[in-house]
Design a protein around this motif. Structure first.
Motif, PDB file in Angstrom:
ATOM      1  N   GLN A 144       0.856  -1.181   0.000  1.00 21.34           N
ATOM      2  CA  GLN A 144       0.000   0.000   0.000  1.00 21.34           C
ATOM      3  C   GLN A 144       0.898   1.239   0.000  1.00 21.34           C
ATOM      4  O   GLN A 144       1.797   1.348   0.835  1.00 21.34           O
ATOM      5  N   ILE A 145       0.681   2.151  -0.929  1.00 29.23           N
ATOM      6  CA  ILE A 145       1.542   3.340  -0.973  1.00 29.23           C
ATOM      7  C   ILE A 145       0.780   4.602  -0.572  1.00 29.23           C
ATOM      8  O   ILE A 145       1.254   5.386   0.228  1.00 29.23           O
ATOM      9  N   LEU A 146      -0.413   4.798  -1.155  1.00 28.59           N
ATOM     10  CA  LEU A 146      -1.236   5.925  -0.702  1.00 28.59           C
ATOM     11  C   LEU A 146      -2.303   5.378   0.236  1.00 28.59           C
ATOM     12  O   LEU A 146      -2.983   4.403  -0.073  1.00 28.59           O
ATOM     13  N   PRO A 188       9.049  13.574   3.008  1.00 27.00           N
ATOM     14  CA  PRO A 188      10.274  12.771   2.940  1.00 27.00           C
ATOM     15  C   PRO A 188      10.309  11.864   1.715  1.00 27.00           C
ATOM     16  O   PRO A 188       9.261  11.550   1.148  1.00 27.00           O
ATOM     17  N   ASN A 189      11.512  11.431   1.339  1.00 21.86           N
ATOM     18  CA  ASN A 189      11.677  10.485   0.239  1.00 21.86           C
ATOM     19  C   ASN A 189      10.826   9.250   0.507  1.00 21.86           C
ATOM     20  O   ASN A 189      10.756   8.769   1.640  1.00 21.86           O
ATOM     21  N   GLY A 190      10.174   8.780  -0.524  1.00 21.29           N
ATOM     22  CA  GLY A 190       9.410   7.538  -0.395  1.00 21.29           C
ATOM     23  C   GLY A 190       8.050   7.705   0.237  1.00 21.29           C
ATOM     24  O   GLY A 190       7.370   6.720   0.514  1.00 21.29           O
ATOM     25  N   SER A 191       7.619   8.960   0.471  1.00 21.99           N
ATOM     26  CA  SER A 191       6.317   9.147   1.118  1.00 21.99           C
ATOM     27  C   SER A 191       5.157   8.953   0.146  1.00 21.99           C
ATOM     28  O   SER A 191       4.008   8.855   0.572  1.00 21.99           O
ATOM     29  N   GLY A 192       5.448   8.889  -1.169  1.00 20.48           N
ATOM     30  CA  GLY A 192       4.380   8.604  -2.128  1.00 20.48           C
ATOM     31  C   GLY A 192       4.018   9.766  -3.039  1.00 20.48           C
ATOM     32  O   GLY A 192       2.988   9.735  -3.716  1.00 20.48           O
ATOM     33  N   LYS A 193       4.850  10.783  -3.096  1.00 21.60           N
ATOM     34  CA  LYS A 193       4.528  11.980  -3.892  1.00 21.60           C
ATOM     35  C   LYS A 193       4.467  11.659  -5.389  1.00 21.60           C
ATOM     36  O   LYS A 193       3.510  12.016  -6.077  1.00 21.60           O
ATOM     37  N   SER A 194       5.534  10.988  -5.869  1.00 19.40           N
ATOM     38  CA  SER A 194       5.536  10.646  -7.297  1.00 19.40           C
ATOM     39  C   SER A 194       4.417   9.658  -7.614  1.00 19.40           C
ATOM     40  O   SER A 194       3.771   9.752  -8.658  1.00 19.40           O
ATOM     41  N   THR A 195       4.187   8.749  -6.709  1.00 20.13           N
ATOM     42  CA  THR A 195       3.106   7.784  -6.917  1.00 20.13           C
ATOM     43  C   THR A 195       1.782   8.518  -7.118  1.00 20.13           C
ATOM     44  O   THR A 195       1.013   8.189  -8.022  1.00 20.13           O
ATOM     45  N   LEU A 196       1.545   9.510  -6.295  1.00 17.86           N
ATOM     46  CA  LEU A 196       0.320  10.299  -6.449  1.00 17.86           C
ATOM     47  C   LEU A 196       0.242  10.901  -7.854  1.00 17.86           C
ATOM     48  O   LEU A 196      -0.791  10.827  -8.520  1.00 17.86           O
ATOM     49  N   PHE A 234       7.465  15.402 -15.411  1.00 16.48           N
ATOM     50  CA  PHE A 234       8.018  14.203 -14.784  1.00 16.48           C
ATOM     51  C   PHE A 234       9.235  14.512 -13.915  1.00 16.48           C
ATOM     52  O   PHE A 234      10.052  15.366 -14.253  1.00 16.48           O
ATOM     53  N   GLN A 235       9.334  13.752 -12.814  1.00 17.96           N
ATOM     54  CA  GLN A 235      10.546  13.843 -12.001  1.00 17.96           C
ATOM     55  C   GLN A 235      11.742  13.362 -12.824  1.00 17.96           C
ATOM     56  O   GLN A 235      12.815  13.940 -12.763  1.00 17.96           O
ATOM     57  N   TYR A 236      11.512  12.304 -13.623  1.00 19.50           N
ATOM     58  CA  TYR A 236      12.567  11.797 -14.510  1.00 19.50           C
ATOM     59  C   TYR A 236      12.056  11.768 -15.942  1.00 19.50           C
ATOM     60  O   TYR A 236      11.510  10.752 -16.385  1.00 19.50           O
ATOM     61  N   ASP A 265       6.590  17.470 -10.702  1.00 15.76           N
ATOM     62  CA  ASP A 265       7.240  16.594  -9.732  1.00 15.76           C
ATOM     63  C   ASP A 265       8.734  16.913  -9.657  1.00 15.76           C
ATOM     64  O   ASP A 265       9.499  16.535 -10.548  1.00 15.76           O
ATOM     65  N   GLU A 266       9.123  17.611  -8.631  1.00 16.21           N
ATOM     66  CA  GLU A 266      10.527  17.977  -8.407  1.00 16.21           C
ATOM     67  C   GLU A 266      11.172  18.611  -9.629  1.00 16.21           C
ATOM     68  O   GLU A 266      12.292  18.268 -10.004  1.00 16.21           O
ATOM     69  N   THR A 267      10.433  19.520 -10.254  1.00 11.70           N
ATOM     70  CA  THR A 267      10.989  20.180 -11.425  1.00 11.70           C
ATOM     71  C   THR A 267      12.203  21.014 -11.040  1.00 11.70           C
ATOM     72  O   THR A 267      13.084  21.276 -11.847  1.00 11.70           O
ATOM     73  N   THR A 290       7.989  19.402  -4.251  1.00  8.30           N
ATOM     74  CA  THR A 290       9.371  19.882  -4.116  1.00  8.30           C
ATOM     75  C   THR A 290       9.971  19.511  -2.764  1.00  8.30           C
ATOM     76  O   THR A 290       9.246  19.225  -1.807  1.00  8.30           O
ATOM     77  N   HIS A 291      11.272  19.482  -2.714  1.00  7.73           N
ATOM     78  CA  HIS A 291      11.957  19.277  -1.440  1.00  7.73           C
ATOM     79  C   HIS A 291      12.493  20.583  -0.878  1.00  7.73           C
ATOM     80  O   HIS A 291      12.999  20.636   0.222  1.00  7.73           O
ATOM     81  N   TYR A 292      12.445  21.658  -1.714  1.00  9.47           N
ATOM     82  CA  TYR A 292      13.136  22.883  -1.308  1.00  9.47           C
ATOM     83  C   TYR A 292      12.220  24.085  -1.271  1.00  9.47           C
ATOM     84  O   TYR A 292      11.496  24.367  -2.224  1.00  9.47           O
TER      85      TYR A 292
HETATM   86  N1  LIG Z   1       6.765   0.027  -8.934  1.00 11.27           N
HETATM   87  C1  LIG Z   1       7.157   0.017  -7.663  1.00 11.27           C
HETATM   88  N2  LIG Z   1       7.690  -1.110  -7.127  1.00 11.27           N
HETATM   89  C2  LIG Z   1       8.091  -1.145  -5.847  1.00 11.27           C
HETATM   90  N3  LIG Z   1       7.985  -0.108  -5.024  1.00 11.27           N
HETATM   91  C3  LIG Z   1       7.464   1.030  -5.480  1.00 11.27           C
HETATM   92  C4  LIG Z   1       7.032   1.153  -6.829  1.00 11.27           C
HETATM   93  N4  LIG Z   1       6.551   2.407  -7.020  1.00 11.27           N
HETATM   94  C5  LIG Z   1       6.699   3.034  -5.840  1.00 11.27           C
HETATM   95  N5  LIG Z   1       7.249   2.217  -4.942  1.00 11.27           N
HETATM   96  C6  LIG Z   1       7.547   2.553  -3.534  1.00 11.27           C
HETATM   97  O1  LIG Z   1       6.552   3.412  -3.065  1.00 11.27           O
HETATM   98  C7  LIG Z   1       7.080   4.400  -2.208  1.00 11.27           C
HETATM   99  C8  LIG Z   1       6.722   5.773  -2.698  1.00 11.27           C
HETATM  100  O2  LIG Z   1       7.480   6.087  -3.844  1.00 11.27           O
HETATM  101  P1  LIG Z   1       7.407   7.507  -4.543  1.00 11.27           P
HETATM  102  O3  LIG Z   1       8.289   7.455  -5.744  1.00 11.27           O
HETATM  103  O4  LIG Z   1       6.000   7.854  -4.773  1.00 11.27           O
HETATM  104  O5  LIG Z   1       8.041   8.429  -3.434  1.00 11.27           O
HETATM  105  P2  LIG Z   1       8.340   9.991  -3.488  1.00 11.27           P
HETATM  106  O6  LIG Z   1       7.598  10.595  -2.384  1.00 11.27           O
HETATM  107  O7  LIG Z   1       8.114  10.528  -4.817  1.00 11.27           O
HETATM  108  O8  LIG Z   1       9.892  10.008  -3.130  1.00 11.27           O
HETATM  109  P3  LIG Z   1      11.085  11.009  -3.618  1.00 11.27           P
HETATM  110  O9  LIG Z   1      10.986  12.213  -2.762  1.00 11.27           O
HETATM  111  O10 LIG Z   1      12.315  10.234  -3.316  1.00 11.27           O
HETATM  112  O11 LIG Z   1      10.895  11.277  -5.069  1.00 11.27           O
HETATM  113  C9  LIG Z   1       8.566   4.108  -2.152  1.00 11.27           C
HETATM  114  O12 LIG Z   1       8.840   3.361  -1.015  1.00 11.27           O
HETATM  115  C10 LIG Z   1       8.830   3.317  -3.383  1.00 11.27           C
HETATM  116  O13 LIG Z   1       9.945   2.468  -3.224  1.00 11.27           O
END
Ligand SMILES: Nc1ncnc2c1ncn2[C@@H]1O[C@H](COP(=O)(O)OP(=O)(O)OP(=O)(O)O)[C@@H](O)[C@H]1O
Ligand SMILES: [Mg+2]
Lengths: 514, 251
Positions: B17-19, B37-45, B86-88, B172-174, B204-206
């Protein structure tokens, strides 16, 4: 500023492509022309060979040449080394000659050609009237010929030889070309009108006994194109032949002979389409190119024969022998092919680099979708010193298709200081298709170098998502990505064909995603 | 404009579960920032909103102008006005940047039943916008993002945004990887696009970026949820103190 204009033209072409693709269904040339035909009886024997020769009003030596080939052919067996699977071909269950009735008396000019035939080419977008070429064709369907029409409307002209089943319907711009000394006509006419040239060069690159399909072609070829560019002449326009198979159960066996005399230049285009039919049709062509000292030939093909349906029903069996002989010093030849059609493709356009410092290039896009099978590549035979060759092959497989690149590079002992560079990229769409690379390399001297690079990749989901996030639908996205993959080869095509080729790439892949 | 309600998202392939019940509403004309923080799910959103494969929405909804986003194909969301920087950014070898842009612009126009841009109009427009972002004509010709520096890729995203004129822009983190001057260019580009009927979601982080692009609301995201929302001062607090206290406070 020229850079900008160039950019605009290119962008225009790319854009047109996408539009063309959107406006087209899958295979757009699948309709047929209802026209009364004369057939030779089904099957193949010496009498049929005689009949073809007689229909073409050939001299005795030509008939003898054909018969020799025929007698050879019956002793040969079909090659099986290619990565192709198809049922046994019954060579007796084919027509070897089919001619529109209206062509019985040869029309003296295009004005006399049966309007039905002219309409066929018009529908394909092939400009067969010179004034029409100058004016540009309006309202033509997006199709192979549209590029030529566009080229024409921009003031570039393309001379066309139109071959319908077994016969040449007509050739445009003959008179104007003749003024430059260029001979451009059907091969049957060349046999009658320029026997000294034909005798000297026919079979000198692809001998009668070369291979099963070439030998068959030597016996039964019915028509094709002939080009002679005299010493020092730069051909004033692009030359092209457009092949149309229309008749059912009829093989097409055309033969093309191009001779570029010392210091001459010519660019030649070849296009082909066929109606949708449930049965397979045989196409076995031979193209021979003779390139003399300092001459340059560019030969481009957009092969769009009917590929068969999704289950593999119907489609053309395409067995083609194409070879260029760089016979003298600094001769140069460039093959560019876009292979999108046919159920089976067996084709290896080759270069014999005999003259010192001669050069051969091969640029290829081969697309196989659904049940299509392609086994294609090239041979670079380095015989002369300081010879150069370059191979760029882009294979794309989708559906359940199998796509094989087969290439041979040989450096003979005398071919010192020679170079070859081969790049061979395969792209897979989906997981049911296959890509194979079969390179043979033989280096028999110590100063020559051969480089081979190969890659295989899949269409990347991230790329597709990126395109779709920007608003393109999935097919448009695939088309864009694949066209990018092929870019290097597409750029090697003359502008006249670039657009068609790009849209074909996209169309051939329709239904390959989702 | 954008309304996200109790959004739960897991990975399609694995049980992760991410979000976890994310809610967020961005009215028309506003700029919202998300930090976390990194990995909190921002890009996923941002991916879930724009329709990327690989995620499964298990609960909740997301609408753009009342229209449910989650049932639409990615390209339909794009034509409806959703844009993701895109972030990337992705490289597409062999496809000219200009071709890509024009194909995208016209695909969206077509989907909306508008006339396509003529090549003349398109060129004029793209040249002007590229010049503002200091993207050279040479870069327009090159294949999409191939061999672009990190900063060039980000500027290229903003060029696409400027050309497509989306109503809902997600960035996303432009700002990551931009030098000081590029940061100003990008911010100016974004500020020029600000209008009463266009909204922004800036990840953004900044806090630095938020000096240039003044946000109306700042959200802090952690562990798949928005844990705190506030004014621009929230970004300053993150910059100075980090997430520690904020997250502890939110439990
Ligand atoms: N396809 C995937 N497979 C495995 N884990 C995933 C996948 N997509 C996202 N995650 C996990 O979901 C979590 C959220 O990732 P996400 O990229 O949304 O974070 P973020 O907030 O954008 O981080 P950052 O600030 O580093 O960009 C992370 O723990 C990531 O490893
Ligand atoms: Mg992220």
């Amino acid at each position: 500023m020229t850079a900008t204009i160039d950019l605009e033209v290119r962008e225009g072409v790319d854009r047109e492509t996408v539009e063309t693709v959107q406006s087209m269904g899958s295979y757009k040339y699948g309709w047929d022309t209802e026209i009364e035909m004369d057939y030779a009886p089904k099957g193949l024997n010496e009498d049929i060979v005689r009949l073809i020769s007689q229909k073409n009003e050939e001299p005795e030596w030509m008939l003898e040449w054909r018969l020799e080939a025929y007698r050879r052919w019956i002793t040969m067996t079909e090659p099986k080394w290619a990565m192709l699977n198809y049922p046994e071909i019954d060579y007796q269950d084919q027509y070897y000659y089919a001619r529109p009735k209206s062509m019985e008396v040869k029309p003296k000019s295009l004005d006399e050609v049966d309007p039905k035939l002219l309409a066929t080419y018009e529908k394909l977008g092939i400009p067969l009237k010179e004034q029409m070429i100058l004016a540009g064709v309006e309202g033509a369907l997006p199709s192979p010929g549209v590029d030529m029409a566009i080229a024409a409307s921009e003031g570039r002209r393309v001379a066309v030889d139109a071959v319908f089943d077994s016969v040449s319907v007509g050739t445009t711009f003959k008179d104007e070309l003749a003024k430059a000394g260029v001979i451009f006509c059907s091969i049957s006419e060349a046999i009658r009108e320029h026997p000294e040239l034909v005798k000297k060069y026919l079979g000198s690159v692809v001998p009668q006994s070369d291979n099963y399909f070439a030998t068959l072609n030597s016996a039964v070829f019915s028509d094709g194109s002939f080009v002679y560019v005299p010493k020092g002449v730069k051909c004033p326009m692009e030359l092209s032949t457009y092949f149309r198979i229309n008749a059912e159960n009829t093989g097409q066996f055309e033969r093309t002979l191009i001779i570029a005399d010392k210091g001459s230049h010519v660019s030649y285009l070849e296009g082909c389409t066929a109606p949708k039919r449930d049965t397979h049709q045989l196409h076995a062509a031979v193209v021979e190119i003779v390139v003399l000292e300092d001459a340059e030939v560019k030969y481009s093909t957009v092969q769009n024969w009917y590929p068969g349906d999704e289950e593999g029903k119907g489609g053309i069996y395409n067995f083609v022998t194409k070879r260029a002989d760089c016979r003298e010093a600094r001769a140069k030849v460039m093959w560019t092919q876009v292979e999108t059609g046919s159920a089976i493709t067996w084709k290896y356009p080759s270069c014999i680099l005999r003259g010192d410092e001669s050069q051969g290039e091969f640029y290829s896009i081969a697309i196989a979708n659904n049940m299509q099978q392609a086994d294609t590549g090239t041979k670079m035979i380095h015989l002369g010193r300081n010879t150069r060759s370059r191979i760029v092959s882009k294979g794309i497989s989708a559906g359940k298709a199998q796509n094989t690149y087969r290439g041979l590079v040989t450096m003979h002992p005398r071919a010192t200081n020679s170079r070859n560079y081969t790049q061979c990229d395969s792209l897979l769409i989906g997981d049911q298709c296959g890509a194979h690379t079969v390179p043979y390399i033989e280096v028999k001297n110590t100063s020559s170098r051969v480089e081979h690079e190969a890659t295989t990749s899949k269409v990347d989901d991230d790329q597709l998502f990126y395109c779709r996030q920007r608003g393109m639908d999935e097919e448009e996205a695939v088309a864009l990505v694949v066209n990018g993959f092929c870019r290097e080869v597409l750029q090697a095509l003359p502008m006249e064909f670039a657009m068609e080729a790009q849209s074909l790439v996209a169309i051939s892949l329709e239904g390959s995603v989702g | 404009m954008l309304k996200i309600d109790n959004l739960h998202v897991k990975l399609e392939e694995e049980d992760k579960q991410i979000l976890k019940g994310l809610s967020l509403e961005i009215p028309a004309g506003q700029v919202h920032a998300i930090m976390g923080p990194n990995g909190s799910g921002k890009s996923t959103l941002s991916y879930v909103l724009s329709g990327r494969d690989g995620y499964e929405v298990t609960e909740g909804s997301a609408t753009l102008d009342g229209q449910s986003l989650l049932d639409m194909e990615p390209e339909q969301r794009a034509s409806a006005g959703l844009f993701l920087a895109f972030q990337y950014p992705v490289e597409i070898p062999g496809v000219g940047n200009m071709t890509f842009l024009r194909t995208a612009v016209n695909a969206q126009r077509k989907a909306r039943g508008e006339a396509e841009l003529s090549s003349g109009d398109f060129l004029k427009l793209v040249r002007a916008k590229a010049a503002e972002l200091q993207i050279s004509p040479e870069m327009l010709k090159r294949p999409v993002n191939v061999g672009f520096s990190g900063g060039e890729k980000k500027r290229n995203e903003i060029l696409q945004m400027a050309m497509l004129e989306p109503r809902m822009c997600i960035m996303d983190e432009t700002d990551s990887g931009l030098d000081v001057d590029a940061m100003r260019l990008v911010s100016d580009g974004v500020n020029a696009l600000r209008s009463p009927d266009r909204s922004f979601l800036v990840i953004t982080h900044y806090q630095r970026l938020l000096n240039h692009i003044q946000p109306d609301v700042v959200h802090i995201m952690a562990n798949g949820r928005i844990v705190k929302s506030g004014g621009p001062e929230l970004a300053l607090q993150v910059e100075e103190e980090g997430y520690g206290d904020l997250l502890a406070e939110a439990g």
